[in-house]
Motif scaffolding. Structure first.
Motif, PDB file in Angstrom:
ATOM      1  N   LEU A 143      87.122  34.425  21.521  1.00  0.00           N
ATOM      2  CA  LEU A 143      87.792  35.623  21.389  1.00  0.00           C
ATOM      3  C   LEU A 143      88.670  35.941  20.234  1.00  0.00           C
ATOM      4  O   LEU A 143      88.600  37.061  19.655  1.00  0.00           O
ATOM      5  N   LEU A 144      89.502  35.020  19.923  1.00  0.00           N
ATOM      6  CA  LEU A 144      90.361  34.986  18.903  1.00  0.00           C
ATOM      7  C   LEU A 144      89.705  35.170  17.628  1.00  0.00           C
ATOM      8  O   LEU A 144      89.690  36.043  16.806  1.00  0.00           O
ATOM      9  N   LYS A 145      88.334  34.504  17.489  1.00  0.00           N
ATOM     10  CA  LYS A 145      87.459  34.609  16.086  1.00  0.00           C
ATOM     11  C   LYS A 145      86.935  36.082  16.144  1.00  0.00           C
ATOM     12  O   LYS A 145      86.683  36.775  15.116  1.00  0.00           O
ATOM     13  N   TYR A 146      86.414  36.389  17.269  1.00  0.00           N
ATOM     14  CA  TYR A 146      85.940  37.842  17.291  1.00  0.00           C
ATOM     15  C   TYR A 146      87.166  38.836  17.052  1.00  0.00           C
ATOM     16  O   TYR A 146      86.813  39.920  16.018  1.00  0.00           O
ATOM     17  N   LEU A 147      88.234  38.737  17.368  1.00  0.00           N
ATOM     18  CA  LEU A 147      89.393  39.882  16.985  1.00  0.00           C
ATOM     19  C   LEU A 147      89.527  39.628  15.680  1.00  0.00           C
ATOM     20  O   LEU A 147      89.872  40.626  14.835  1.00  0.00           O
ATOM     21  N   LEU A 148      89.780  38.355  15.118  1.00  0.00           N
ATOM     22  CA  LEU A 148      89.925  38.418  13.816  1.00  0.00           C
ATOM     23  C   LEU A 148      89.167  39.047  12.732  1.00  0.00           C
ATOM     24  O   LEU A 148      89.357  39.571  12.025  1.00  0.00           O
ATOM     25  N   GLN A 149      87.707  38.712  13.162  1.00  0.00           N
ATOM     26  CA  GLN A 149      86.405  39.307  12.267  1.00  0.00           C
ATOM     27  C   GLN A 149      86.582  40.790  12.446  1.00  0.00           C
ATOM     28  O   GLN A 149      86.313  41.553  11.437  1.00  0.00           O
ATOM     29  N   GLU A 150      87.067  41.502  13.623  1.00  0.00           N
ATOM     30  CA  GLU A 150      86.983  42.876  13.589  1.00  0.00           C
ATOM     31  C   GLU A 150      88.047  43.340  12.948  1.00  0.00           C
ATOM     32  O   GLU A 150      88.099  44.505  12.703  1.00  0.00           O
ATOM     33  N   ASN A 151      89.067  42.589  12.672  1.00  0.00           N
ATOM     34  CA  ASN A 151      90.153  43.116  11.823  1.00  0.00           C
ATOM     35  C   ASN A 151      90.292  42.661  10.506  1.00  0.00           C
ATOM     36  O   ASN A 151      91.032  42.872   9.725  1.00  0.00           O
ATOM     37  N   LYS A 152      89.045  42.282  10.229  1.00  0.00           N
ATOM     38  CA  LYS A 152      88.516  41.689   8.818  1.00  0.00           C
ATOM     39  C   LYS A 152      89.406  40.796   8.190  1.00  0.00           C
ATOM     40  O   LYS A 152      89.857  40.921   6.984  1.00  0.00           O
ATOM     41  N   ILE A 153      89.776  39.667   8.920  1.00  0.00           N
ATOM     42  CA  ILE A 153      90.488  38.843   8.739  1.00  0.00           C
ATOM     43  C   ILE A 153      89.708  37.275   8.600  1.00  0.00           C
ATOM     44  O   ILE A 153      89.101  37.152   9.888  1.00  0.00           O
ATOM     45  N   SER A 154      89.612  36.749   7.400  1.00  0.00           N
ATOM     46  CA  SER A 154      88.571  35.332   7.776  1.00  0.00           C
ATOM     47  C   SER A 154      89.784  34.174   8.289  1.00  0.00           C
ATOM     48  O   SER A 154      90.836  34.245   8.386  1.00  0.00           O
ATOM     49  N   TYR A 155      88.817  33.279   8.816  1.00  0.00           N
ATOM     50  CA  TYR A 155      89.444  31.916   9.171  1.00  0.00           C
ATOM     51  C   TYR A 155      88.850  30.754   8.801  1.00  0.00           C
ATOM     52  O   TYR A 155      87.817  30.805   8.304  1.00  0.00           O
ATOM     53  N   GLY A 156      89.435  29.601   8.928  1.00  0.00           N
ATOM     54  CA  GLY A 156      88.746  28.387   8.630  1.00  0.00           C
ATOM     55  C   GLY A 156      90.015  27.917   7.365  1.00  0.00           C
ATOM     56  O   GLY A 156      91.015  28.505   7.235  1.00  0.00           O
ATOM     57  N   GLU A 157      89.521  26.539   6.901  1.00  0.00           N
ATOM     58  CA  GLU A 157      90.267  26.049   6.009  1.00  0.00           C
ATOM     59  C   GLU A 157      90.530  26.659   4.801  1.00  0.00           C
ATOM     60  O   GLU A 157      91.561  26.789   3.971  1.00  0.00           O
ATOM     61  N   LYS A 158      89.513  27.823   4.588  1.00  0.00           N
ATOM     62  CA  LYS A 158      89.686  28.475   3.125  1.00  0.00           C
ATOM     63  C   LYS A 158      89.838  30.046   3.621  1.00  0.00           C
ATOM     64  O   LYS A 158      89.942  30.760   2.686  1.00  0.00           O
ATOM     65  N   GLY A 159      90.233  30.519   4.882  1.00  0.00           N
ATOM     66  CA  GLY A 159      90.438  31.577   5.348  1.00  0.00           C
ATOM     67  C   GLY A 159      91.739  32.144   5.219  1.00  0.00           C
ATOM     68  O   GLY A 159      92.642  31.306   4.849  1.00  0.00           O
ATOM     69  N   ASP A 160      91.868  33.214   5.740  1.00  0.00           N
ATOM     70  CA  ASP A 160      93.257  34.005   5.742  1.00  0.00           C
ATOM     71  C   ASP A 160      94.206  33.158   6.776  1.00  0.00           C
ATOM     72  O   ASP A 160      95.379  33.037   6.685  1.00  0.00           O
ATOM     73  N   VAL A 161      93.582  32.713   7.894  1.00  0.00           N
ATOM     74  CA  VAL A 161      94.150  32.092   9.086  1.00  0.00           C
ATOM     75  C   VAL A 161      93.676  30.663   9.218  1.00  0.00           C
ATOM     76  O   VAL A 161      92.253  30.743   9.476  1.00  0.00           O
ATOM     77  N   LYS A 162      94.436  29.864   9.429  1.00  0.00           N
ATOM     78  CA  LYS A 162      93.949  28.567   9.785  1.00  0.00           C
ATOM     79  C   LYS A 162      94.026  28.259  11.413  1.00  0.00           C
ATOM     80  O   LYS A 162      95.020  28.445  11.854  1.00  0.00           O
ATOM     81  N   LEU A 163      92.781  27.803  11.999  1.00  0.00           N
ATOM     82  CA  LEU A 163      92.804  27.697  13.417  1.00  0.00           C
ATOM     83  C   LEU A 163      92.814  26.139  13.694  1.00  0.00           C
ATOM     84  O   LEU A 163      92.156  25.313  12.937  1.00  0.00           O
ATOM     85  N   ASP A 164      93.727  25.627  14.387  1.00  0.00           N
ATOM     86  CA  ASP A 164      94.001  24.353  14.899  1.00  0.00           C
ATOM     87  C   ASP A 164      93.837  23.943  16.447  1.00  0.00           C
ATOM     88  O   ASP A 164      94.332  24.570  17.295  1.00  0.00           O
ATOM     89  N   PHE A 165      92.874  23.136  16.974  1.00  0.00           N
ATOM     90  CA  PHE A 165      92.678  22.782  18.176  1.00  0.00           C
ATOM     91  C   PHE A 165      93.279  21.738  18.738  1.00  0.00           C
ATOM     92  O   PHE A 165      92.685  21.088  19.615  1.00  0.00           O
TER      93      PHE A 165
END
Length: 329
Positions: A143-165
């Motif tokens: 769901l978080l990834k979906y919301l970030l994508q819809e807000n045109k925000i990239s995620y991942g190591e080289k993305g706008d936001v880093k996600l940590d699990f």
């Protein structure tokens, strides 16, 4: 000879019914320790058995730490009814010979992004931040990834936001309170735990509100569901009907009586203190909606899982048999 055959067949058929919906039947209910099982506390306290017409069954409750501990018991037919995240139920249905069916939605979304950073007002403010997420491969992640994508925000190591699990869900609140992390996505009651245990001012982004606005959906997405073994449902439709009615009453009572529900949850050692349960119930979105009536909302959320990782729901959207239909039972 024909009379003997008819008599034997009738005797066999009657014995099958007695076995399926007999006087000494047990309905074995598997509960997940923690927030998912809170609505069951009233049922555990007040409903020892269910009956209809000549059929009756004793209720037996067993607690499990997580879905991975519960699933083998369901598959081995040692548990009849269980609770789990929606995507887990879909994956089991798709990959397990349709042995489990989804009976009802028991909890709607209650995810929040919580932080002590007052600058976070919208998703775009998360750029350059590391967000700790409760549960990889589960609803919070996709769901978080979906919301970030819809807000045109990239995620991942080289993305706008880093996600940590890397931090277990149960430890996220304490990590926030200690200041070791600043941003976390987690469900109730863990947001409530953080607020109760800390004097810090926390700021919250409501993921449900964001989901409704971005997806155009009219209803909040399903988070947790009740499943039943398909053969149990087929063999015991009347008793299952009564159990579902009693559980629906239990959910309604829980929502209306958070203080008493907290006391019962603590009494049955369901994994949360009475105070946490009391304060989190108004935010937890406990419901009882037959799966068939929530089919559209279920498909919408599972479609988000499909985009993130097809394997998370067993490779495809489940067919119509996934949705328990009381009219056909």
């Amino acid at each position: 000879m024909k009379r003997k055959i008819v008599f034997c067949f009738a005797a066999f058929f009657c014995s099958f019914l007695i076995f399926a919906e007999g006087e000494n039947l047990k309905i074995r209910v598997g509960l997940l320790n923690g927030p998912t099982c809170i609505p069951s506390a009233y049922l555990m306290e007040n409903t020892k058995s269910v009956s209809k017409d000549d059929f009756s069954a004793e209720l037996e409750f067993q607690k499990f730490a997580d879905p991975q501990a519960l699933l083998p018991k369901l598959i081995k037919k040692e548990i009849d009814i269980g609770f789990m995240p929606l995507n887990v139920a879909a994956k089991v249905y798709n990959s397990g010979n349709k042995s489990l069916v989804c009976v009802a939605v028991t909890g709607l979304g209650n995810l929040s992004l919580i932080t002590n950073d007052s600058q976070i007002q919208r998703f775009s403010d998360l750029k350059g931040k590391t967000v700790y997420v409760a549960g990889q491969g589960a609803t919070p992640e996709y769901l978080l990834k979906y919301l970030l994508q819809e807000n045109k925000i990239s995620y991942g190591e080289k993305g706008d936001v880093k996600l940590d699990f890397s931090i277990p869900t149960a430890q996220l609140a304490s990590q926030l309170i200690s200041g070791k992390i600043q941003y976390a996505v987690m469900p109730e009651p863990f947001v409530t735990i953080a607020k109760l245990k800390s004097e810090n001012q926390f700021y919250i982004l409501d993921l449900q509100k964001e989901y409704l606005e971005l997806s155009g959906a009219k209803n909040i997405y399903p988070l947790s569901v009740m499943v039943v073994r398909a053969d149990f449902a087929k063999q015991n439709p009347q008793l299952l009907e009564v159990f579902l009615s009693e559980f629906e009453k239990s959910v309604a009572w829980t929502v209306e009586n958070p203080v008493l529900a907290g006391e019962l949850s603590q009494k049955f050692e369901l994994g949360l203190s009475a105070l946490v349960v009391e304060k989190s119930i108004p935010l937890s979105n406990y419901v009882f909606i037959f799966a068939k009536d929530a089919e559209s909302e279920i498909k919408d959320l599972l479609s988000i899982f499909m985009k993130g990782d097809k394997n998370s729901i067993g490779g495809k959207l489940p067919d119509s048999g996934f949705y328990y239909d009381k009219k056909k039972s």
